[in-house]
Each structure stands twice: as structure tokens, then as C-alpha cells.
Enzyme design. Sequence first.
Site, PDB file in Angstrom:
ATOM      1  N   MET A   1       0.930  -0.990   0.151  1.00  0.00           N
ATOM      2  CA  MET A   1       0.129  -0.076  -0.015  1.00  0.00           C
ATOM      3  C   MET A   1       0.903   1.176   0.266  1.00  0.00           C
ATOM      4  O   MET A   1       0.605   2.393  -0.739  1.00  0.00           O
ATOM      5  CB  MET A   1      -0.905  -0.137   1.030  1.00  0.00           C
ATOM      6  CG  MET A   1      -1.971  -1.027   1.144  1.00  0.00           C
ATOM      7  SD  MET A   1      -3.211  -1.042   2.336  1.00  0.00           S
ATOM      8  CE  MET A   1      -2.516  -1.459   3.597  1.00  0.00           C
ATOM      9  N   HIS A   2       2.078   1.287   0.519  1.00  0.00           N
ATOM     10  CA  HIS A   2       2.683   2.293   0.625  1.00  0.00           C
ATOM     11  C   HIS A   2       3.556   2.888  -0.577  1.00  0.00           C
ATOM     12  O   HIS A   2       3.776   3.759  -1.001  1.00  0.00           O
ATOM     13  CB  HIS A   2       4.055   2.138   1.640  1.00  0.00           C
ATOM     14  CG  HIS A   2       3.617   2.483   3.213  1.00  0.00           C
ATOM     15  ND1 HIS A   2       4.456   2.414   4.188  1.00  0.00           N
ATOM     16  CD2 HIS A   2       2.501   2.910   3.765  1.00  0.00           C
ATOM     17  CE1 HIS A   2       3.934   2.754   5.174  1.00  0.00           C
ATOM     18  NE2 HIS A   2       2.867   3.125   5.059  1.00  0.00           N
ATOM     19  N   ALA A   3       3.732   1.571  -1.300  1.00  0.00           N
ATOM     20  CA  ALA A   3       4.174   1.727  -2.831  1.00  0.00           C
ATOM     21  C   ALA A   3       3.172   2.547  -3.528  1.00  0.00           C
ATOM     22  O   ALA A   3       3.493   3.162  -4.769  1.00  0.00           O
ATOM     23  CB  ALA A   3       4.476   0.475  -3.289  1.00  0.00           C
TER      24      ALA A   3
END
Length: 249
Positions: A229-231
Site C-alpha cells: 500500500m505504501h508503494a
Amino acid sequence: MTEPIVDVATLEPGIVQVRMQDRANKNTFTEELIAGLTAAFAGIRERADCKVVILTGYDHYFSSGGTQAGLRDLFEGRYQFSDKDLYSLALNCPVPVVAAMGGHGIGGGFVLGMFADVIVLGRESVYTANFMKYGFTPGMGSTLILPNKLGFALAEEMMLTAATYRGEELQRRGVPFAVVPRDAVAGHALELARTLAEKPRVSLMTLKDHLVAPLRAELARHVGQELAMHAVTFHQREVRERIDTVFGQ
């Protein structure tokens, strides 16, 4: 003499206190605080006399989570939060950990305390999982531990809204651990630790290992999902703008 950023002290036989006391930085995750906590828990693993750990902060601060510089480094892709495994220290400690969270717990600092086995909050203090305040999705195992400890509905609300809650409000919302006046947190945590320390160390370790086994088994999967999700969410221009302008507010 300058006090250590992380102080380790034996309060009573079997009870070891780990105190975060970086007053200059309000217990944000500086390199020094991370190194101090990591060393403290590594040392505890080698201590046959330790039955229970009290993890606490100072005055009105438990931990304020990531530094602004650290968030900028995450935005730039210089490292991932999983490179510095701070979040699982309490979970992987072989003996029970009591989080005496009399002070504010903010973002990753709140999550750090939630990984403890027993938690005590202060009525007057503020607690928040404020990752989305900056526009990026939660990390540090938040998506595992917050629903587990707080219940799904409250955890989902906290993570989506990034709202701030006083301890007394969380108490009204039914959090399943003690919420007491801030100046009573240390004493309440010590009484809990004494109750634990009455038990045989091997029995405490064996039961904790059994009880937290599902969390330990699931943590890596949730961290992987959070990194994915951070990506997607961390490298938006709006996120950098929020880190620069909203941090500390």
C-alpha cells in the site's frame, strides 16, 4: 550528567522498566531512540531474572512516532519502515510487556504500545493512528494490531479518519484495557507487573508464547501488505506537501 534516551532499570525483583525519555524530540523515532529500544529489549532477552517489562515514556509523552525527517526519507524511498523493526519489540519479547502509556501516543508511537501484552492509558492523554493525516496508509503492523486490540470498528475509524482521541473517550468507546488518570498510570502498571511477577518465569514465557503466536504468524503478511500500500500511496506529491506543512500540528 546527561540522562540516557532509553533508560533500563530494575524496579523490583523480576520487574524491569524501559523508559523512553528523549525530551528534546518528544520520543519520536530518532535513530538514537530506535537504537536504545532495540538494545534494551535485546538485553532483556538475555536476563534470566526478568519476568515482566514495563515500557513507558516521560511526563506527558509515551511516544510521538516518526520524525519529520524520517517521513521525508520514506517518501523519497531511502528506506522502508520494515528496515527498522521497532514495532515488534514488545510482541517478540519473551516475557510479558506492560505498556504504561500515561503520556500521548501518536501514530507509530501509539502502535508501539499496542503491541504490548497489557496496556494502561491515561484519561487526559491523546492517542491517534494518524498516518492518513499525511495522506499515506498505515504501517508498522497497524492493520493487524489495532483491530486485534481495539476491535475492528474502532480501529477502522481511527485509521481512516486519523482522528485524535482522549483516553477518556476511548474508555467510553469500550477499549478492553485500563484507562486511569494520567498520574495514576505508573502505579497501576506497577501493580499489574507485580501480579505478573508473582508467577514462575517459565510459565509466563510459555503462556505468552502461546497467546501471541497467531499475531506473530500474521505480522509478516500484514507488513507486506502495508508495504504494498505504501508503494501506491506514499509517493504522491500531496503526501510530501502534508509532511512539510502539517507535521507537528
